[in-house]
Design an enzyme around this catalytic site. Sequence first.
Site, PDB file in Angstrom:
ATOM      1  N   ASP A  55      31.489  12.942 -33.494  1.00 46.87           N
ATOM      2  CA  ASP A  55      32.113  13.770 -32.425  1.00 46.87           C
ATOM      3  C   ASP A  55      32.086  13.242 -30.982  1.00 46.87           C
ATOM      4  O   ASP A  55      31.542  12.393 -30.734  1.00 46.87           O
ATOM      5  CB  ASP A  55      31.236  15.051 -32.160  1.00 46.87           C
ATOM      6  N   LYS A  77      36.478  16.460 -30.940  1.00 48.17           N
ATOM      7  CA  LYS A  77      37.504  17.329 -30.589  1.00 48.17           C
ATOM      8  C   LYS A  77      37.372  17.768 -28.899  1.00 48.17           C
ATOM      9  O   LYS A  77      36.319  17.780 -28.531  1.00 48.17           O
ATOM     10  CB  LYS A  77      37.611  18.925 -31.329  1.00 48.17           C
ATOM     11  N   MET A 191      30.830  26.751 -24.473  1.00 49.04           N
ATOM     12  CA  MET A 191      32.274  26.549 -24.653  1.00 49.04           C
ATOM     13  C   MET A 191      33.066  27.757 -23.613  1.00 49.04           C
ATOM     14  O   MET A 191      33.905  28.564 -23.966  1.00 49.04           O
ATOM     15  CB  MET A 191      32.961  26.382 -25.885  1.00 49.04           C
TER      16      MET A 191
END
Length: 287
Positions: A55, A77, A191
């Site tokens: 990642d 991502k 997030m």
Amino acid sequence: MSTNPRKKCLVEFQLAEQPFRPGEVAIVGAGPGDPGLLTLRALMLIQQADAVVYDRLVSPQIMELVNPGAECIHVGKASGCHYVPQEDTNELLVQLAGRQRRVVRLKGGDPYIFGRGGEEAEFLVDNDIDFQVVPGITSAAGCASYCGIPLTHRDYSQSVTFVTGHRKADQSLELNWRVLAAPGQTRVFYMGLSNAPTIVRELIAHGLTGDCPVALVERGTTPQQHMAVTTLWGLEATIAREGFQPPTLIIIGEVVKLAEKLAQPALKGREALATKAITASAGGRPA
Ligand code: SAH
């Protein structure tokens, strides 16, 4: 080399404990960034892997520890920008294992905390692939420690909740705000940057006071760690003024007040050493 034979045995036991078999997938937590926070098992597996699927949250310093002969495939991502769809990553793991590779799926933090590790493990089970999951230090634990914030403390916080500040396909945040606004606890939003206005509005609407302390931590535990302390009222302005970007955590609760007192002088010293080492390797000759 260890001079204590008993200690040496223990480390060797850890490393030899579970051989990594061809055709197996290890879903491994890499921790929040500092390579010193990798587990022994994570290190053993990345050094044996034939293929590493990783990642964007996995730090370059950790990637340097991977078996140099391994095929490294980036499937990271960025928020709102999916480089590789999750289904393709799942399929890739199955294909690599099918080719009898020893596959590490390397993920930031802990694979089972907001990391889609559960979805990947389900897919492996559905496709009869042998797998193991290696836990990692989740960013909330790593960043809080490095910033001098004990996530719980008998005087301030009797529980801690890890909350996602982002829903699948930008669905609106539907959280139990009444419970999250109750006093005596710490909330860590992963997030959460783009939904910061909603977080502030809902927590205040459900009873938390606007002067409740808040910490923002971007790229915690790495040399680029950026941290700011503010309040619920000041959160949006601080994000804008200081240009916070993902990956950032938002820590909300009275424990944030301890950050100044518990800031770690030893870590500052280490940063200075790291800077010195970078300068030396960039320009200087080895002594
Ligand atoms: N599995 C990961 C979380 C993945 S979700 C874990 O256990 O930590 C991605 C979010 O984690 C980022 O948007 C950010 O909120 C947080 N995060 C991960 N690493 C971070 C770091 N080094 N510093 C700050 N936040 C981080």
